[in-house]
Write a protein that holds these residues in place. Structure first.
Motif, PDB file in Angstrom:
ATOM      1  N   LEU A  40       0.841  -1.092  -0.132  1.00 52.90           N
ATOM      2  CA  LEU A  40      -0.001   0.039   0.067  1.00 52.90           C
ATOM      3  C   LEU A  40       1.126   1.255  -0.048  1.00 52.90           C
ATOM      4  CD1 LEU A  40      -2.718   1.199   0.141  1.00 52.90           C
ATOM      5  CD2 LEU A  40      -2.627   1.069   2.747  1.00 52.90           C
ATOM      6  N   ALA A  41       1.832   1.245   0.871  1.00 52.19           N
ATOM      7  CA  ALA A  41       2.863   2.374   0.933  1.00 52.19           C
ATOM      8  C   ALA A  41       3.467   2.484  -0.669  1.00 52.19           C
ATOM      9  CB  ALA A  41       3.891   2.204   1.696  1.00 52.19           C
ATOM     10  N   TYR A  42       3.864   1.537  -1.162  1.00 50.96           N
ATOM     11  CA  TYR A  42       4.290   1.565  -2.548  1.00 50.96           C
ATOM     12  C   TYR A  42       3.539   2.303  -3.499  1.00 50.96           C
ATOM     13  CZ  TYR A  42       6.927   0.229  -6.795  1.00 50.96           C
ATOM     14  OH  TYR A  42       7.480   0.484  -8.119  1.00 50.96           O
ATOM     15  N   ILE A  43       2.109   1.532  -3.428  1.00 53.63           N
ATOM     16  CA  ILE A  43       1.132   1.844  -4.632  1.00 53.63           C
ATOM     17  C   ILE A  43       0.992   3.379  -4.388  1.00 53.63           C
ATOM     18  CG2 ILE A  43      -1.172   1.568  -5.331  1.00 53.63           C
ATOM     19  CD1 ILE A  43      -0.733  -1.458  -4.404  1.00 53.63           C
ATOM     20  N   ALA A  44       0.968   3.878  -3.187  1.00 48.73           N
ATOM     21  CA  ALA A  44       0.387   5.228  -2.749  1.00 48.73           C
ATOM     22  C   ALA A  44       1.482   6.310  -3.494  1.00 48.73           C
ATOM     23  CB  ALA A  44       0.072   5.329  -1.650  1.00 48.73           C
ATOM     24  N   ALA A  45       2.722   5.898  -2.983  1.00 42.69           N
ATOM     25  CA  ALA A  45       4.031   6.773  -3.346  1.00 42.69           C
ATOM     26  C   ALA A  45       3.936   6.763  -4.948  1.00 42.69           C
ATOM     27  CB  ALA A  45       5.166   6.083  -2.830  1.00 42.69           C
ATOM     28  N   TRP A  46       3.760   5.633  -5.408  1.00 41.47           N
ATOM     29  CA  TRP A  46       3.967   5.596  -6.908  1.00 41.47           C
ATOM     30  C   TRP A  46       2.835   6.348  -7.807  1.00 41.47           C
ATOM     31  CZ3 TRP A  46       0.075   3.979 -10.509  1.00 41.47           C
ATOM     32  CH2 TRP A  46       0.370   4.156 -11.779  1.00 41.47           C
ATOM     33  N   ALA A  48       1.357   9.077  -6.482  1.00 36.59           N
ATOM     34  CA  ALA A  48       1.566  10.345  -6.000  1.00 36.59           C
ATOM     35  C   ALA A  48       2.594  10.983  -6.973  1.00 36.59           C
ATOM     36  CB  ALA A  48       2.176  10.661  -4.524  1.00 36.59           C
ATOM     37  N   ALA A  49       3.855   9.897  -7.361  1.00 34.72           N
ATOM     38  CA  ALA A  49       4.707  10.260  -8.147  1.00 34.72           C
ATOM     39  C   ALA A  49       4.513  10.444  -9.613  1.00 34.72           C
ATOM     40  CB  ALA A  49       6.095   9.372  -7.789  1.00 34.72           C
ATOM     41  N   VAL A  50       3.742   9.740  -9.979  1.00 43.33           N
ATOM     42  CA  VAL A  50       3.218   9.772 -11.534  1.00 43.33           C
ATOM     43  C   VAL A  50       2.085  10.614 -11.726  1.00 43.33           C
ATOM     44  CG1 VAL A  50       2.157   8.345 -13.398  1.00 43.33           C
ATOM     45  CG2 VAL A  50       4.014   7.263 -11.838  1.00 43.33           C
ATOM     46  N   PHE A  51       1.096  10.822 -10.857  1.00 39.43           N
ATOM     47  CA  PHE A  51       0.064  11.526 -10.986  1.00 39.43           C
ATOM     48  C   PHE A  51      -0.469  12.828 -10.258  1.00 39.43           C
ATOM     49  CE2 PHE A  51      -1.085   7.093 -13.003  1.00 39.43           C
ATOM     50  CZ  PHE A  51      -1.671   7.477 -14.032  1.00 39.43           C
ATOM     51  N   GLY A  52       0.450  12.789  -9.317  1.00 43.43           N
ATOM     52  CA  GLY A  52       0.386  13.791  -8.235  1.00 43.43           C
ATOM     53  C   GLY A  52      -0.997  13.969  -7.590  1.00 43.43           C
TER      54      GLY A  52
END
Length: 347
Positions: A40-46, A48-52
């Protein structure tokens, strides 16, 4: 008649939401919960990084498709792209190791976690869409690679004997001997299964007369809570375990415990990573590289030794508790092909 309207997670009362959350936590293995939290931490960070943007429920299919695409290519050759920059952010945050294409199993596990988060909220998963299912299948084939064993080498009987020879008569040596012998002899137990044992899980009623111990597992990776069968431990392994129980005076609570510098057993259980530390210490003491094998080597070593000794696969699986004949049979296949007479035609 109108179709029933699914219950929305957001429509639950605070008490219902808390009760449901607690139910999931109590009914889900600890290892699965930890994997979910990391994913979940990884998916959320991904995202945020890609779509903001933060995650939404249910997630948009285009976001899910982008996740599959970004994790199905080698980003070392894609500098300046949005996927490359996002991956660099994840590496800086300690959530990703490199720009290499992740293993298909890693992608599958993260998608499985993402789907689980949708199920928990009683929502449809975007990964069920035909386009997503097809993209995942193609990505799995495109990134296919030889499967790496979980342990560099199996801890077979000869290796185990070498490790046991380093265990002296100190309390730590007695404990390590019992840990290694139980982990191997009971079917190749996983780390969490060993460290999670309690004194009440050990039945000594048949030990004096038959030299037999019955081991109860509360749950395993392949069996539900309370559904794991009792497993027999006999011979040297049984005697080593009884010796540890008697010397450490384990009457209740955790079965295997840390040993203080003063040589006293502590009341708390071993940490989940303790089996790896014990194994590395024994490998080093035996003059072997510390990365010679991992704790999974006890599990693979049990099946490999069973194959070498000619034990039927189904008999070995009754102890290892493998559900898949194909998975357990790999160890047997490796041994069989090595001993196949056709490999000696030139000699």
């Amino acid at each position: 008649m109108a179709a029933p309207v699914p219950i929305s997670f957001s429509s639950l009362s605070q008490d219902e939401e808390q009760t449901l959350t607690d139910l999931y936590r109590r009914g889900t293995p600890a290892n699965t919960l930890r994997a979910w939290e990391r994913d979940l931490a990884y998916i959320a960070a991904w995202k945020a990084a890609v779509f903001g943007q933060p995650l939404v429920w249910p997630e948009d299919e285009r976001v899910a498709l982008r996740f599959v695409l970004d994790h199905s290519i080698d980003l070392n050759d894609r500098p300046g792209t949005n996927a490359h920059e996002a991956a660099m952010e994840l590496i800086a945050a300690g959530l990703r190791r490199s720009l290499d294409c992740p293993a298909p199993s890693t992608l599958d596990r993260r998608i499985a976690s993402w789907r689980a988060f949708h199920r928990i909220r009683n929502l449809p998963s975007p990964f069920e869409a035909p386009l997503l299912r097809q993209a995942r299948a193609k990505a799995r084939k495109a990134a296919a690679r030889p499967e790496k064993p979980k342990s560099p080498r199996p801890v077979t009987r000869d290796v185990l004997e070498t490790l046991l020879a380093t265990c002296d008569d100190s309390l730590r040596g007695i404990r390590d001997r019992a840990v290694l012998m139980l982990g191997f002899a009971s079917g190749g137990r996983r780390r969490s299964e060993i460290t999670g044992l309690k004194r009440d899980d050990i039945d000594l009623s048949d030990f004096d007369e038959r030299g037999l111990i019955w081991l109860r597992l509360l749950e395993t990776k392949t069996t539900a809570r309370g559904a794991a069968p009792r497993l027999p431990v006999k011979g040297r392994a049984a005697r080593a375990l009884v010796h540890w129980i008697e010397v450490a005076r384990i009457d209740a609570g955790p079965l295997f415990r840390p040993v203080s510098r003063a040589g006293r057993p502590l009341p708390r259980p071993l940490a989940p990573d303790a089996i790896r530390i014990i194994l590395r210490a024994r490998l080093k003491a035996a003059g072997l590289p510390e990365d010679y094998a991992t704790p999974h080597g006890l599990r693979s070593g049990f099946l490999t030794q069973a194959a070498l000794d000619g034990a039927p696969l189904q008999a070995a699986m009754k102890l290892s508790l493998h559900r898949s004949v194909q998975q357990a049979g790999r160890y047997y296949a490796d041994v069989e092909i090595e001993q196949n007479p056709a490999t000696d035609l030139l000699d």
